[in-house]
Design an enzyme around this catalytic site. Structure first.
Site, PDB file in Angstrom:
ATOM      1  N   ARG A 194       0.881  -1.167   0.000  1.00  0.00           N
ATOM      2  CA  ARG A 194       0.000   0.000   0.000  1.00  0.00           C
ATOM      3  C   ARG A 194       0.923   1.223   0.000  1.00  0.00           C
ATOM      4  NH1 ARG A 194      -5.412   1.353   1.460  1.00  0.00           N
ATOM      5  NH2 ARG A 194      -5.577   3.411   2.441  1.00  0.00           N
TER       6      ARG A 194
ATOM      7  N   HIS B  78      -6.931   1.310  -6.985  1.00  0.00           N
ATOM      8  CA  HIS B  78      -7.272   0.582  -5.749  1.00  0.00           C
ATOM      9  C   HIS B  78      -8.073  -0.670  -6.145  1.00  0.00           C
ATOM     10  CE1 HIS B  78      -7.765  -0.248  -1.656  1.00  0.00           C
ATOM     11  NE2 HIS B  78      -8.559   0.726  -1.259  1.00  0.00           N
TER      12      HIS B  78
ATOM     13  N   GLN C 110     -10.235  -2.939  -3.666  1.00  0.00           N
ATOM     14  CA  GLN C 110     -11.479  -2.315  -3.230  1.00  0.00           C
ATOM     15  C   GLN C 110     -12.596  -2.578  -4.238  1.00  0.00           C
ATOM     16  OE1 GLN C 110     -12.284  -0.405  -0.270  1.00  0.00           O
ATOM     17  NE2 GLN C 110     -14.288  -0.929  -1.134  1.00  0.00           N
TER      18      GLN C 110
ATOM     19  N   ASP D 233     -16.137   8.930  -2.929  1.00  0.00           N
ATOM     20  CA  ASP D 233     -14.917   8.756  -2.143  1.00  0.00           C
ATOM     21  C   ASP D 233     -14.606  10.089  -1.479  1.00  0.00           C
ATOM     22  OD1 ASP D 233     -12.604   7.669  -1.066  1.00  0.00           O
ATOM     23  OD2 ASP D 233     -11.415   7.913  -2.876  1.00  0.00           O
TER      24      ASP D 233
ATOM     25  N   CYS E 213     -15.893   3.538  -0.114  1.00  0.00           N
ATOM     26  CA  CYS E 213     -14.782   2.681   0.313  1.00  0.00           C
ATOM     27  C   CYS E 213     -14.348   2.940   1.752  1.00  0.00           C
ATOM     28  CB  CYS E 213     -13.603   2.843  -0.646  1.00  0.00           C
ATOM     29  SG  CYS E 213     -12.918   4.518  -0.719  1.00  0.00           S
TER      30      CYS E 213
ATOM     31  N   ARG F 246     -14.113  -6.639   1.771  1.00  0.00           N
ATOM     32  CA  ARG F 246     -12.667  -6.521   1.532  1.00  0.00           C
ATOM     33  C   ARG F 246     -11.975  -7.801   1.986  1.00  0.00           C
ATOM     34  NH1 ARG F 246      -9.962  -1.649   1.389  1.00  0.00           N
ATOM     35  NH2 ARG F 246      -8.135  -2.981   1.171  1.00  0.00           N
TER      36      ARG F 246
END
Length: 309
Positions: free
Chosen positions: A102, A129, A132, A223, A263, A291
């Site tokens: 990450r 991402h 996700q 987001d 998310c 997830r």
């Protein structure tokens, strides 16, 4: 050997296979059956960006699969002190079975993968991402929103928007992206998505009007407006994103049974209101839980154990 760096590297069939694998493993988990598909394997988890969901889901996931996760912040390893990426990749690849990173730079992630002898998973970069989106589509399937869906993404043209572009372009559904002027998606990523869409039959639309974007859609998603690294621009961003809050009035323009995705973390009163986030159309905590299950699907698939599962 395959890496999981961006959905652009995967076919529609592979994406759906991984999600189906995650759903089957989820069903086992819910029944309290924990098959050790990755018994005694180690997952190195490198975090240059902190996270709640990414750390908990990967560490719990590898444990439930019979392995062990190693949390490695940039302060814990020599990478944070200037060791070349290629050296870190080759060392960790000789000691661990899989790596999740990450970080900020997609190029840094790809460099690491280029020198790694084991599968590398993108836990988030500034460009993409993908894990996700695997959880998001799994959630759409569970809520009956996977048959020719129409999705509206409202907000910043960031890594989440880019990942929605790739998912829609690969799977062939309609995606409407509403971003303020000056916050559009990366042109190169848009170009890639448009090319993939020509093959899949996806419809991708761009606008700066969120009210138009959500009319009659099955899924509304957004987001945060201020991601990690954007803090110095916070006040400017809050002004520029005025009118992009997903509130009850905006949701009413979607289908009556539309679902809301985010998310997380969510900043109530900014990109989404408390009323929507905690309302009956919100499935964000199903999404967050997924997830764990989607990523177990990714790890088992990369390890080649999909036939066993």
């Amino acid at each position: 050997m395959r890496h999981f760096l961006t959905l652009k590297d995967y076919t529609k069939e592979e994406i759906l296979e991984i999600i189906e694998l995650g759903l089957r493993i989820k069903a086992e988990t819910k029944a309290k059956r924990f098959t050790p598909y990755l018994e005694k394997q180690t997952l190195a988890m490198i975090f240059e960006k902190s996270s709640t969901r990414t750390r908990v889901s990967f560490e719990t996931g590898i444990y439930q699969l019979g392995g062990m996760g190693l949390f490695l912040s940039s302060r814990d390893i020599q990478l944070g002190r200037g060791e070349p990426m290629k050296d870190t990749a080759r060392v960790i690849g000789r000691m661990c079975d899989m790596v999740m990173i990450r970080t900020y730079s997609q190029k840094k992630l790809e460099e690491f993968a280029g020198f790694s002898d084991v599968p590398v998973i993108n836990g988030l970069t500034d460009d993409y991402h993908p894990v996700q989106l695997m959880a998001d589509y799994m959630t759409m399937i569970e809520h009956g929103k996977d048959q020719n869906p129409v999705v509206a993404y409202i907000g910043d043209g960031n890594n989440m928007a880019h990942s929605w572009l790739m998912l829609a372009a690969k799977l062939g559904f309609e995606l409407r992206v509403a971003t303020p002027k000056g916050y559009e998606c990366d042109p190169d990523i848009v170009e890639d998505a448009v090319e993939f869409a020509k093959k899949s039959g996806a419809t991708i639309l761009f606008t700066d009007d969120p009210k138009d974007a959500v009319i009659g859609v099955d899924v509304v998603t957004t987001d945060t407006w201020v991601s990690m690294g954007d803090e110095e621009e916070k006040e400017k961003r809050l002004k520029d994103f005025a009118g992009y809050t997903v509130d009850a009035a905006l949701m009413k323009r979607a289908k009556a049974d539309a679902i809301f995705l985010h998310c997380l973390p969510a900043y109530r009163g900014l990109e989404v209101t408390e009323e929507v986030l905690e309302g009956p159309q919100s499935v964000v905590f199903d999404e967050a839980e997924n997830r764990l299950h989607a990523q177990k699907g990714v790890m088992v698939w990369l390890d080649g154990k999909r036939n066993e599962a």
